[in-house]
Design a protein around this motif. Structure first.
Motif, PDB file in Angstrom:
ATOM      1  N   ASN A 256       0.810  -1.224   0.000  1.00 38.40           N
ATOM      2  CA  ASN A 256       0.000   0.000   0.000  1.00 38.40           C
ATOM      3  C   ASN A 256       0.837   1.264   0.000  1.00 38.40           C
ATOM      4  O   ASN A 256       0.345   2.344   0.340  1.00 38.40           O
ATOM      5  CB  ASN A 256      -0.943  -0.004   1.220  1.00 38.40           C
ATOM      6  CG  ASN A 256      -2.261  -0.667   0.856  1.00 38.40           C
ATOM      7  OD1 ASN A 256      -2.887  -0.297  -0.144  1.00 38.40           O
ATOM      8  ND2 ASN A 256      -2.663  -1.644   1.629  1.00 38.40           N
TER       9      ASN A 256
ATOM     10  N   TYR B 287      -1.338   5.479   6.152  1.00 35.54           N
ATOM     11  CA  TYR B 287      -2.051   4.308   5.611  1.00 35.54           C
ATOM     12  C   TYR B 287      -3.221   4.765   4.729  1.00 35.54           C
ATOM     13  O   TYR B 287      -3.916   5.725   5.062  1.00 35.54           O
ATOM     14  CB  TYR B 287      -2.554   3.427   6.763  1.00 35.54           C
ATOM     15  CG  TYR B 287      -2.974   2.057   6.298  1.00 35.54           C
ATOM     16  CD1 TYR B 287      -2.051   1.176   5.741  1.00 35.54           C
ATOM     17  CD2 TYR B 287      -4.301   1.643   6.393  1.00 35.54           C
ATOM     18  CE1 TYR B 287      -2.433  -0.086   5.303  1.00 35.54           C
ATOM     19  CE2 TYR B 287      -4.693   0.383   5.963  1.00 35.54           C
ATOM     20  CZ  TYR B 287      -3.753  -0.471   5.418  1.00 35.54           C
ATOM     21  OH  TYR B 287      -4.136  -1.718   4.975  1.00 35.54           O
TER      22      TYR B 287
ATOM     23  N   TYR C 186      -5.791   2.610   3.046  1.00 34.49           N
ATOM     24  CA  TYR C 186      -6.989   1.797   2.761  1.00 34.49           C
ATOM     25  C   TYR C 186      -8.179   2.166   3.656  1.00 34.49           C
ATOM     26  O   TYR C 186      -8.124   2.024   4.866  1.00 34.49           O
ATOM     27  CB  TYR C 186      -6.679   0.301   2.931  1.00 34.49           C
ATOM     28  CG  TYR C 186      -7.895  -0.547   2.641  1.00 34.49           C
ATOM     29  CD1 TYR C 186      -8.302  -0.761   1.330  1.00 34.49           C
ATOM     30  CD2 TYR C 186      -8.672  -1.082   3.660  1.00 34.49           C
ATOM     31  CE1 TYR C 186      -9.446  -1.502   1.053  1.00 34.49           C
ATOM     32  CE2 TYR C 186      -9.810  -1.818   3.394  1.00 34.49           C
ATOM     33  CZ  TYR C 186     -10.186  -2.026   2.085  1.00 34.49           C
ATOM     34  OH  TYR C 186     -11.324  -2.744   1.807  1.00 34.49           O
TER      35      TYR C 186
ATOM     36  N   ASN D  28     -10.203  -8.414   9.321  1.00 39.61           N
ATOM     37  CA  ASN D  28      -9.042  -8.204   8.443  1.00 39.61           C
ATOM     38  C   ASN D  28      -7.899  -7.549   9.197  1.00 39.61           C
ATOM     39  O   ASN D  28      -7.289  -6.595   8.721  1.00 39.61           O
ATOM     40  CB  ASN D  28      -9.448  -7.358   7.226  1.00 39.61           C
ATOM     41  CG  ASN D  28     -10.565  -8.034   6.491  1.00 39.61           C
ATOM     42  OD1 ASN D  28     -10.431  -9.182   6.094  1.00 39.61           O
ATOM     43  ND2 ASN D  28     -11.689  -7.356   6.351  1.00 39.61           N
TER      44      ASN D  28
ATOM     45  N   TYR E 293       0.527 -10.840   0.509  1.00 42.50           N
ATOM     46  CA  TYR E 293       1.354  -9.632   0.420  1.00 42.50           C
ATOM     47  C   TYR E 293       1.821  -9.294   1.824  1.00 42.50           C
ATOM     48  O   TYR E 293       1.424  -9.973   2.799  1.00 42.50           O
ATOM     49  CB  TYR E 293       0.604  -8.478  -0.261  1.00 42.50           C
ATOM     50  CG  TYR E 293      -0.794  -8.190   0.232  1.00 42.50           C
ATOM     51  CD1 TYR E 293      -1.031  -7.297   1.260  1.00 42.50           C
ATOM     52  CD2 TYR E 293      -1.893  -8.823  -0.335  1.00 42.50           C
ATOM     53  CE1 TYR E 293      -2.320  -7.027   1.711  1.00 42.50           C
ATOM     54  CE2 TYR E 293      -3.185  -8.565   0.112  1.00 42.50           C
ATOM     55  CZ  TYR E 293      -3.388  -7.672   1.132  1.00 42.50           C
ATOM     56  OH  TYR E 293      -4.664  -7.415   1.586  1.00 42.50           O
TER      57      TYR E 293
ATOM     58  N   ALA F  73      -6.806  -0.078  -7.329  1.00 47.14           N
ATOM     59  CA  ALA F  73      -5.371  -0.147  -6.991  1.00 47.14           C
ATOM     60  C   ALA F  73      -5.246  -0.884  -5.659  1.00 47.14           C
ATOM     61  O   ALA F  73      -5.038  -0.288  -4.604  1.00 47.14           O
ATOM     62  CB  ALA F  73      -4.791   1.259  -6.896  1.00 47.14           C
TER      63      ALA F  73
ATOM     64  N   ASP G 184      -8.938   4.260  -9.412  1.00 43.46           N
ATOM     65  CA  ASP G 184      -9.323   3.903  -8.036  1.00 43.46           C
ATOM     66  C   ASP G 184      -9.997   5.103  -7.389  1.00 43.46           C
ATOM     67  O   ASP G 184      -9.572   6.244  -7.581  1.00 43.46           O
ATOM     68  CB  ASP G 184      -8.077   3.505  -7.222  1.00 43.46           C
ATOM     69  CG  ASP G 184      -8.444   2.817  -5.914  1.00 43.46           C
ATOM     70  OD1 ASP G 184      -8.231   1.592  -5.816  1.00 43.46           O
ATOM     71  OD2 ASP G 184      -8.962   3.488  -4.989  1.00 43.46           O
ATOM     72  N   ILE G 185     -11.047   4.794  -6.588  1.00 44.03           N
ATOM     73  CA  ILE G 185     -11.800   5.894  -5.958  1.00 44.03           C
ATOM     74  C   ILE G 185     -11.119   6.471  -4.711  1.00 44.03           C
ATOM     75  O   ILE G 185     -11.583   7.456  -4.168  1.00 44.03           O
ATOM     76  CB  ILE G 185     -13.229   5.443  -5.530  1.00 44.03           C
ATOM     77  CG1 ILE G 185     -13.189   4.088  -4.815  1.00 44.03           C
ATOM     78  CG2 ILE G 185     -14.192   5.432  -6.684  1.00 44.03           C
ATOM     79  CD1 ILE G 185     -14.514   3.648  -4.236  1.00 44.03           C
ATOM     80  N   THR G 186     -10.034   5.860  -4.243  1.00 39.05           N
ATOM     81  CA  THR G 186      -9.407   6.335  -2.994  1.00 39.05           C
ATOM     82  C   THR G 186      -8.608   7.617  -3.248  1.00 39.05           C
ATOM     83  O   THR G 186      -7.587   7.579  -3.953  1.00 39.05           O
ATOM     84  CB  THR G 186      -8.442   5.262  -2.436  1.00 39.05           C
ATOM     85  OG1 THR G 186      -9.101   4.007  -2.445  1.00 39.05           O
ATOM     86  CG2 THR G 186      -7.966   5.619  -1.042  1.00 39.05           C
TER      87      THR G 186
HETATM   88  O1  DWN Z   1      -6.928  -6.688   4.852  1.00 39.26           O
HETATM   89  C1  DWN Z   1      -6.913  -5.807   4.014  1.00 39.26           C
HETATM   90  C2  DWN Z   1      -8.071  -5.633   3.130  1.00 39.26           C
HETATM   91  C3  DWN Z   1      -9.366  -5.751   3.831  1.00 39.26           C
HETATM   92  O2  DWN Z   1      -8.037  -4.410   2.450  1.00 39.26           O
HETATM   93  C4  DWN Z   1      -5.780  -4.920   3.894  1.00 39.26           C
HETATM   94  N1  DWN Z   1      -4.618  -5.686   4.162  1.00 39.26           N
HETATM   95  C5  DWN Z   1      -5.681  -4.019   2.710  1.00 39.26           C
HETATM   96  C6  DWN Z   1      -6.858  -4.036   1.794  1.00 39.26           C
HETATM   97  O3  DWN Z   1      -6.589  -4.911   0.735  1.00 39.26           O
HETATM   98  P1  DWN Z   1      -6.963  -4.511  -0.801  1.00 39.26           P
HETATM   99  O4  DWN Z   1      -6.328  -3.221  -1.113  1.00 39.26           O
HETATM  100  O5  DWN Z   1      -6.622  -5.673  -1.645  1.00 39.26           O
HETATM  101  O6  DWN Z   1      -8.527  -4.332  -0.571  1.00 39.26           O
HETATM  102  P2  DWN Z   1      -9.785  -4.124  -1.469  1.00 39.26           P
HETATM  103  O7  DWN Z   1     -10.906  -3.910  -0.529  1.00 39.26           O
HETATM  104  O8  DWN Z   1      -9.967  -5.183  -2.453  1.00 39.26           O
HETATM  105  O9  DWN Z   1      -9.506  -2.758  -2.237  1.00 39.26           O
HETATM  106  C7  DWN Z   1     -10.403  -2.265  -3.166  1.00 39.26           C
HETATM  107  C8  DWN Z   1      -9.808  -1.060  -3.862  1.00 39.26           C
HETATM  108  O10 DWN Z   1     -10.601  -0.781  -4.992  1.00 39.26           O
HETATM  109  C9  DWN Z   1      -9.799   0.172  -2.986  1.00 39.26           C
HETATM  110  O11 DWN Z   1      -8.636   0.933  -3.237  1.00 39.26           O
HETATM  111  C10 DWN Z   1     -11.008   0.934  -3.440  1.00 39.26           C
HETATM  112  C11 DWN Z   1     -11.097   0.536  -4.900  1.00 39.26           C
HETATM  113  N2  DWN Z   1     -12.463   0.538  -5.430  1.00 39.26           N
HETATM  114  C12 DWN Z   1     -12.760   1.373  -6.512  1.00 39.26           C
HETATM  115  O12 DWN Z   1     -11.890   2.101  -7.008  1.00 39.26           O
HETATM  116  N3  DWN Z   1     -14.049   1.379  -6.977  1.00 39.26           N
HETATM  117  C13 DWN Z   1     -13.394  -0.275  -4.863  1.00 39.26           C
HETATM  118  C14 DWN Z   1     -14.670  -0.262  -5.342  1.00 39.26           C
HETATM  119  C15 DWN Z   1     -15.736  -1.167  -4.726  1.00 39.26           C
HETATM  120  C16 DWN Z   1     -15.028   0.620  -6.430  1.00 39.26           C
HETATM  121  O13 DWN Z   1     -16.183   0.660  -6.878  1.00 39.26           O
END
Ligand code: DWN
Length: 391
Positions: A15, A59, A61, A155, A200, A303, A326-328
């Motif tokens: 991250n 951080y 996320y 998580n 990871y 991302a 990515d929406i973040t």
């Molecule tokens: O345990 C962990 C999990 C829960 O989250 C952490 N170690 C870190 C993180 O892992 P990740 O980055 O693989 O998690 P996500 O939840 O699969 O990340 C989704 C990403 O996609 C976020 O950056 C937000 C983005 N997103 C987007 O851009 N548009 C998500 C959705 C639903 C969207 O519509």
């Protein structure tokens, strides 16, 4: 005895999105390998990254950015309140408060090592300790807030490198007939789906129920229920109490049997998994290269930490993926860890010029495909789970 079964090469912090040349030149890399412990049955990384390099004030996320996760945490909070009616609640790893926001501020306490997130929940009125979970903070919680009836963690436990200390500290804080409930990605699902990108730096361990039960039993704790969850590519919610304080429900032996039948207690299952991971890598590179050769535009959607593993293991850079959407907000305008692919907002980058989108956030396939109906009419999503394919 620990046996190494998978080598995902040199990897960056999953991250650690980079904003300038200085950060790029100092980027930390480590060797990502995975081991199976034939005695405890625990699957863990061969090398751990120092926790404060991953979890700190920068951080990125946010759990609440997805509607799927918002309703997931609302549902579990309501269900736990109804079943256990806890007088006191502790959350370990509270992120942006997506779970604790459903509980009474005066009866809830949280621990969160990322200062930027601890600030969010403190500002919301929930007492949050900006600390890593360990023996020391457990003592402080008992002194300041007493023992806790419900301890919840989502998580986060799989992020903790010293599990013995983590679970012992939970036992020290749990009231006599309290419950500890935690959810993390399922090892069985990862093996079945070939989703090696669950591996990871942050995921120090990928849990089987078998390994968790072995560990907890040695500390006087018992798993009394296991629930399968669809979130995050397949997770387990594990319900724990003191040995003897609750009946063990049939779901526990069901899960243990399923793991045993899938071979998770033997090294051969992991060696087969490693072969499938290598095939997945070759197929993904072939597919993306072929599309690029034909002149199409390919981006990545989400991302994620998971896509950091995929891109670095497969050495996928801007030759194959133009950019990531990515929406973040904290990821946008930065470069992805290791492969340095630019990240932009979907509003900026997910437009009619895109032909294909690799689904880095494949665990949100339904939410994203529903949101991007316009793209689906024209372009195609690509996923590598459970095998490399067009969606
Ligand atoms: O345990 C962990 C999990 C829960 O989250 C952490 N170690 C870190 C993180 O892992 P990740 O980055 O693989 O998690 P996500 O939840 O699969 O990340 C989704 C990403 O996609 C976020 O950056 C937000 C983005 N997103 C987007 O851009 N548009 C998500 C959705 C639903 C969207 O519509």
């Amino acid at each position: 005895m620990k046996v190494k079964f998978l080598d995902l090469g040199m990897q960056p912090i999953a991250n650690n999105f980079l904003s300038d040349h200085d950060q790029i030149s100092r980027e930390y890399m480590y060797h990502l390998t995975v081991c199976f412990d034939s005695e405890t049955k625990l699957v863990s990384l061969g090398e751990f990254v120092p926790p404060d390099m991953m979890f700190n004030d920068s951080y990125v996320y946010h759990s609440s950015l997805s509607n799927t996760m918002k309703s997931h945490f609302s549902n579990v909070a309501q269900a736990l309140k109804k079943e256990f009616n806890p007088f006191s609640v502790l959350e370990i790893g509270s992120n942006d408060g997506v779970f604790i926001c459903h509980f009474d501020k005066h009866a809830t306490v949280a621990v969160e090592p990322c200062g930027n997130f601890a600030k969010i929940t403190n500002d919301m009125g929930y007492k949050t300790y900006d600390k890593f979970w360990n023996n020391q903070i457990a003592k402080e919680i008992v002194e300041n807030h007493g023992k806790q009836d419900l301890i919840y963690s989502a998580n986060c436990m799989c992020h903790i490198q010293n599990l013995n200390e983590a679970f012992q500290s939970i036992s020290n804080v749990l009231s006599d007939d309290g419950v500890f409930i935690f959810e993390d990605p399922s090892l069985l699902k990862m093996i079945e789906r070939g989703s090696y990108d669950q591996i990871y730096d942050e995921h120090a361990h990928i849990f089987s129920i078998t390994a968790i039960q072995n560990l907890l039993n040695s500390l006087g704790l018992a798993v009394f229920r296991v629930a399968k969850l669809s979130v995050h590519g397949g997770s387990n919610r594990i319900f724990v109490s003191r040995i003897g304080s609750r009946d063990i429900e049939p779901s526990v032996s069901d899960h243990l049997d399923r793991e045993n039948n899938a071979g998770l207690n033997e090294i051969s299952a992991y060696k087969n998994f490693a072969l499938r991971v290598e095939q997945s890598k070759n197929q993904l590179i072939d597919l993306l290269s072929e599309i690029k050769r034909k002149g199409y535009k390919v981006v990545s959607y989400g991302a994620t930490s998971k896509s950091t593993t995929v891109f670095n293991y497969c050495e996928i850079n801007t030759d194959l993926i133009d950019y990531i959407v990515d929406i973040t907000p904290n990821k946008q305008g930065r470069l992805s860890p290791g492969m340095h692919i630019p990240v932009v907002s979907p509003d900026e980058g997910f437009n009619d010029s895109v032909d294909y989108a690799f689904l880095g956030a494949w665990n949100f396939e339904n939410e994203i495909v529903n949101k991007e109906k316009r793209f689906v009419k024209r372009g195609r999503f690509i996923s590598h789970v459970p095998y490399v394919r067009f969606i």
